[in-house]
Design an enzyme around this catalytic site. Structure first.
Site, mmCIF file in Angstrom:
data_model
loop_
_atom_site.group_PDB
_atom_site.id
_atom_site.type_symbol
_atom_site.label_atom_id
_atom_site.label_comp_id
_atom_site.label_asym_id
_atom_site.label_seq_id
_atom_site.Cartn_x
_atom_site.Cartn_y
_atom_site.Cartn_z
ATOM 1 N N ASP A 113 0.768 -1.069 -0.122
ATOM 2 C CA ASP A 113 -0.140 -0.008 0.061
ATOM 3 C C ASP A 113 0.674 1.535 0.015
ATOM 4 O O ASP A 113 0.717 2.261 -0.633
ATOM 5 C CB ASP A 113 -0.924 0.166 1.114
ATOM 6 C CG ASP A 113 -2.127 -0.993 1.022
ATOM 7 O OD1 ASP A 113 -2.139 -1.445 -0.036
ATOM 8 O OD2 ASP A 113 -2.827 -1.125 2.068
ATOM 9 N N GLU A 173 6.332 -5.553 -8.100
ATOM 10 C CA GLU A 173 5.301 -5.277 -6.932
ATOM 11 C C GLU A 173 3.869 -5.472 -7.216
ATOM 12 O O GLU A 173 2.978 -4.539 -7.205
ATOM 13 C CB GLU A 173 5.783 -3.893 -6.468
ATOM 14 C CG GLU A 173 6.832 -3.699 -5.511
ATOM 15 C CD GLU A 173 7.266 -2.516 -4.900
ATOM 16 O OE1 GLU A 173 6.253 -1.933 -4.444
ATOM 17 O OE2 GLU A 173 8.156 -1.839 -5.115
#
Lengths: 386, 265, 401
Positions: A240, A365
């Site tokens: 995040d 990612e």
């Protein structure tokens, strides 16, 4: 466009920009060719205090309360000159996030000041059979007295072999699935911890990508971050926070390629005028610029949202910024090659490298397909709530 | 050990251009920079300080600049690059100084600081004279070493340096205190650090005028300068000649023919 | 001292604003205003003003009788007994100046065991060779050399003193000038005697060759200048077979102290290194692409009997040592022929080579700035053209031998 940086953020940008222009741009092609790790540049980045920008002041950093935005500013500037070399910095940020997210004060005191001074970190999650499905990790850590005994292999780890501090995700309780994963810090030089060969990559060639190999590697029990079993949660929380970093790497690559394309279009003359005078060229450049600016606005807004702390689960926005900026980077760099025509395709000109470097930002990612799933999940969940 | 660096603020290189229409030199903006050669001097000073400090010895770097009040910017940048103290020598009486008066004035400032080593760049890119460094050494009676490419060793009494001269390198050992002028080869200057930039913003810049230096006015500025500018003009403009295009072998042949014509071969 | 703008003459045209390198002039209400805090009194505006509206006023006069200074002196720089080539260029221009002033021309040499060097110089059109020999002066030492030269200048009282703008000349002539409290003009490219005032008009480039300035030293003596290599032609030897008088000067032992000691000298004797003295320079830049390709630049330089130069980009990339760098932060050269291979020709590079007699540029990019100053441009890949050219030259030499 003016994004109303704080005075310190402006300074960070200037500091990073000077390194990009003076220390990175002149040598980018050379390191791309050789694939060598750019230690002199990494040292310059450290000396310039840039590893401090995402670390709190009490641990030797200078984050000034906006670590994610700072990291984005620096990553973007460095990536304008080379998206591979910038990774020595950005991947250290990624490797540090689990410590920032989950470590105790004592653990932070142990590792963060070193990172702030320029010791590299790396993030060890991916395995041969655990890519997008991060819960499928197989690297095993077993508690033996006061030590974890780690066995397994991590794959494609950025900064692998060059970093000193690794945040490694291991299964500590195989019965609990995703809830049986823990984050353990392993330092380079620990017996039983070795590296695989350096990968030969399409792009970001100046960054080091290696396997982390653990064979009965013993680390102190207190190296686990947060509660055992919180690893998957730590990884998701890290993502995040770190995805705007990848987004800003993509953004820097896109801007770098756009700058080259615009300059070239003004210098290159055909049919008696600079090619920038042709409307076909103008339309291409305008589209590129629009998308880069839109990506920047989204990335900065997301970084600021995360830094503000008001959004407990910024997953959807993080995913949006990473996905959008990396798609833009791929499109803009491809078109930059087109603007330069035959020259663009030649390795003597810098722009084909931007295109190769851009590709990875759509993959790592979390692939952009995974990002879209995250975005959809967030959308549907918020609709269900309202 | 006390280290001083003399810097000059010069117009940014790209700012000064020749205007063929008015036949004059045109300054296109007001951007200034630290004279590029002085950056190597500053870097060497900061590195020397860092080495001494690593060995447990006290050391500091004081940067001295003679110029208008605006030269403060150059001194702030020097702080961002590692300078500890900054002194601006600024006074209307300093205006119009040639190399004699400039090195005299800088020398007066340095005498108040009493450094063990003074670093200077080998020349400034506007004047290109290279005379101020040796001039300072003479005015304040320091030893000097010009065109230094490397510091080989340093102790409390002497320094050993490698000088770049026409036919090679000369290695010499010189007693302190000394004025050293450096060439580009000596190091690769760092870029400013974030802490440095923050310090630079807060930095106190000491300004000394003619009265602070207790300087006789007749030796300062234009009055103290033995030389005068009689005329400034534009150099003959060089025009590009013919440009040949073609296949490499044709071009090589044509070039060969040209060299024969010029009686080079 | 003051700089003044005449209100009557100034019409606010703004030419001076453009000419000011310090950005010290603004035009307000049709009148130029000079910010004296910024002004460096360089005189650019005085020269630029078409209405003679700006004047720099200096109230100054000589402190002594300048008439007692007579003669032109040339500093005879030597290295291991060998006279530097620039000295013979200085003799040429020095002779002209001495004739214009109706005075003697002398060459001063400092060192040890310089009989051969003195005899060499005596064969040139000079009136005297002043020889100052001491074992302590065997190698150049700035402190001793400047002290000795300042001393003999003070007693010999020359009107004009010239030296080469070499690393040595640039290092210690400044010290001599400070000691003698007189002016020194660096890197002159033009020297002449004023018809009316008899002063030495010293012209030199500044701002990287973008501007030329003529400098005077009206109130103090000697008028000192360092002079660039290759600007003036070498003087021929005397045709009448006579030789100049060699005058041995008295050595003063108290001048021989020094704070520095030479420990070692590392020779860079390859002929391809000394770019300042070379008549032909072959230079490589970023377009060379990698260090190995510099070999072809060297080969061409060798074939032509020239030296190897490089642009800053090539030096910064670590392809070739700094001593080869031409340009603003490297060396200034003016050879007869400069061949720029794969050099784009940024202003900073041009500053170091634009006064070459002939410039040939080889570059792939037809828009490279180097073509704007090159006498002959070749648009193509130097990596292909240079080896072919070298082969051709070698073949010719082969035939000739």
């Amino acid at each position: 466009m003016d994004y109303f940086f704080t005075e310190e953020q402006q300074m960070m940008r200037e500091v990073a920009r000077e390194i990009a222009e003076k220390k990175i741009r002149p040598i980018a092609a050379e390191y791309d060719e050789s694939g060598e790790f750019p230690w002199p540049v990494v040292e310059a980045i450290a000396e310039a205090d840039l590893f401090r920008v995402f670390i709190p002041e009490e641990y030797g950093g200078m984050d000034l309360g906006t670590p994610i935005m700072n990291m984005c500013i620096v990553t973007e500037e460095l990536s304008k000159a080379c998206g591979g070399i910038s990774l020595g910095f950005a991947a250290t940020g990624l490797g540090t996030m689990p410590i920032l997210v989950a470590a105790s004060d004592e653990q932070k005191k142990k590792w963060l000041p070193r990172i702030a001074d320029g010791t590299l970190a790396a993030f060890g999650l991916t395995e041969a059979n655990a890519g997008s499905d991060a819960s499928a990790v197989a690297t095993r850590a077993v508690l033996d007295g006061d030590e974890w005994v780690i066995n397994g292999t991590k794959q494609w780890i950025t900064n692998g072999g060059e970093a000193e501090i690794y945040t490694v995700f291991c299964v500590t309780d195989p019965t609990r699935g995703a809830r049986g994963v823990s984050t353990i810090v392993v330092e380079k030089g620990t017996p039983g911890f070795t590296f695989g060969k350096k990968e030969n990559k399409m792009g970001i060639r100046a960054s080091a990508t290696r396997e982390l190999i653990f064979q009965d590697c013993r680390v102190p029990k207190e190296n686990v971050l947060g509660k055992p079993g919180s690893g998957f949660f730590n990884a998701m929380k890290t993502f995040d926070m770190s995805r705007p970093g990848v987004a800003s790497q993509a953004l820097g690559i896109a801007q770098g390629a756009l700058d080259i394309a615009v300059n070239y279009s003004r210098e290159r003359r055909q049919f008696g005028q600079p090619i920038s005078a042709f409307q076909g060229m103008q339309f291409m450049l305008a589209d590129m610029a629009m998308k880069v600016e839109a990506a920047r606005a989204l990335v900065y807004a997301t970084a600021r949202l995360i830094d503000s702390g008001v959004e407990k689960k910024p997953t959807m926005y993080s995913a949006m910024s990473k996905c959008f900026a990396s798609d833009v980077a791929m499109e803009v760099t491809t078109n930059a090659v087109q603007v330069l025509g035959g020259y663009g395709y030649m390795k003597e000109y810098p722009v084909e490298k931007y295109m190769r470097d851009a590709k990875i930002t759509q993959i790592y990612e979390g692939t952009n397909q995974i990002q879209r799933i995250e975005i959809a999940k967030g959308l549907i969940a918020s609709a269900a709530k309202s | 050990m006390k280290i001083a660096v003399c810097i000059k603020q010069v117009p940014a290189t790209t700012e000064v251009k020749f205007d063929p229409e008015t036949n004059t030199l045109v300054r296109e903006g007001v951007d200034s920079q630290i004279n590029p050669f002085d950056l190597y001097a500053l870097e060497e000073a900061v590195r020397t300080k860092e080495r001494l400090q690593a060995d447990g010895e006290e050391s500091s770097v004081t940067v001295v600049c003679m110029g208008p009040p605006q030269a403060q910017d150059a001194l702030r940048e020097a702080v961002a690059l590692g300078a500890d103290e900054t002194i601006l020598l600024s006074d209307r009486a300093f205006g119009g100084a040639d190399t004699w008066a400039t090195s005299y004035t800088l020398g007066l400032g340095l005498k108040k600081i009493e450094p063990d080593i003074v670093f200077c760049g080998m020349q400034a890119i506007d004047g290109d004279t290279g005379q101020v460094g040796p001039g300072i050494a003479t005015h304040i009676d320091y030893a000097q070493a010009t065109y230094v490419a490397k510091i080989e060793s340093l102790d409390k009494k002497k320094i050993t340096v490698k000088r770049l001269v026409e036919n090679g390198y000369e290695v010499c050992s010189v007693k302190l205190p000394i004025v050293i002028t450096v060439v580009k080869e000596i190091n690769e200057p760092r870029t400013p650090s974030l802490r440095g930039k923050m310090n630079a913003k807060k930095a106190q810049i000491t300004t000394w005028g003619a009265a602070d230096l207790e300087a006789p006015v007749e030796k300062l500025g234009l009055s103290g300068s033995p030389t005068q500018v009689a005329k400034v003009f534009s150099p003959p403009h060089r025009e590009g000649g013919e440009k040949s295009e073609g296949e490499p072998d044709e071009l090589a042949e044509k070039l060969f023919g040209l060299l024969k014509e010029l009686e080079i071969v | 001292m003051a700089i003044r703008v005449s209100e009557d003459k100034c019409n606010g045209c703004g030419l001076c604003v453009k000419s000011c390198p310090q950005a010290a002039i603004t035009v307000d209400k049709g009148h130029a205003i000079i910010d004296v805090d910024l002004c460096s009194y360089c005189g650019s505006c005085v020269s630029a003003c078409r209405f003679k509206a700006i004047a720099i006023e200096i109230e100054k006069q000589a402190q002594e009788d300048l008439g007692q200074y007579k003669g032109v002196w040339v500093y005879g720089e030597q290295f291991r007994g060998e006279i530097a080539p620039v000295v013979k260029e200085l003799i040429g221009v020095g002779r002209q100046l001495a004739d214009d002033r109706g005075c003697e021309l002398s060459v001063v040499i400092l060192g040890n065991n310089l009989d051969a060097a003195a005899a060499d110089l005596a064969a040139y059109p000079v009136d005297k060779v002043l020889l100052y020999e001491a074992p302590e002066l065997a190698s150049y030492d700035g402190e001793r050399y400047s002290r000795v030269l300042a001393d003999i200048v003070r007693s010999g009282k020359p009107e004009i003193m010239l030296a080469g703008a070499t690393t040595q000349g640039r290092s210690f002539m400044s010290q001599v000038a400070i000691k003698a409290y007189t002016g020194l003009t660096a890197d002159c490219t033009g020297l002449s005697i004023g018809k009316d005032d008899g002063l030495l008009y010293q012209t030199r480039p500044a701002y990287g060759g973008n501007v030329m300035a003529t400098i005077l030293c009206p109130y103090t003596r000697p008028q000192m200048a360092t002079v660039r290599h290759k600007v003036f032609p070498m003087s021929p030897k005397r045709l009448d077979g006579k030789t100049a008088e060699i005058v041995r000067l008295d050595v003063k032992p108290k001048l021989m102290t020094s704070r520095s000691e030479i420990l070692d000298f590392i020779d860079l004797c390859e002929s391809t290194v000394n770019i300042v003295d070379a008549d032909i320079i072959v230079s490589g830049g970023r377009g060379i692409g990698d260090p190995a390709n510099f070999a072809m630049i060297e080969e061409l330089a060798k074939a032509l009997g020239g030296a190897v130069g490089a642009s800053r980009a090539a030096v910064d990339a670590g392809w070739i040592p700094y001593c080869h760098q031409v340009g603003q932060t490297g060396k200034t050269v003016c050879p007869k022929l400069y061949i720029a291979c794969g050099i784009s020709g940024a202003v900073q590079h041009q500053a170091g080579m634009s006064s070459s007699d002939i410039i040939i540029a080889i570059n792939k990019d037809p828009d490279a700035p180097i073509f704007q100053i090159a006498n002959f441009g070749f648009v193509g890949d130097c990596l292909e053209i240079v080896p072919m050219l070298t082969k051709r030259i070698k073949a010719l030499r082969g035939v000739a031998v």
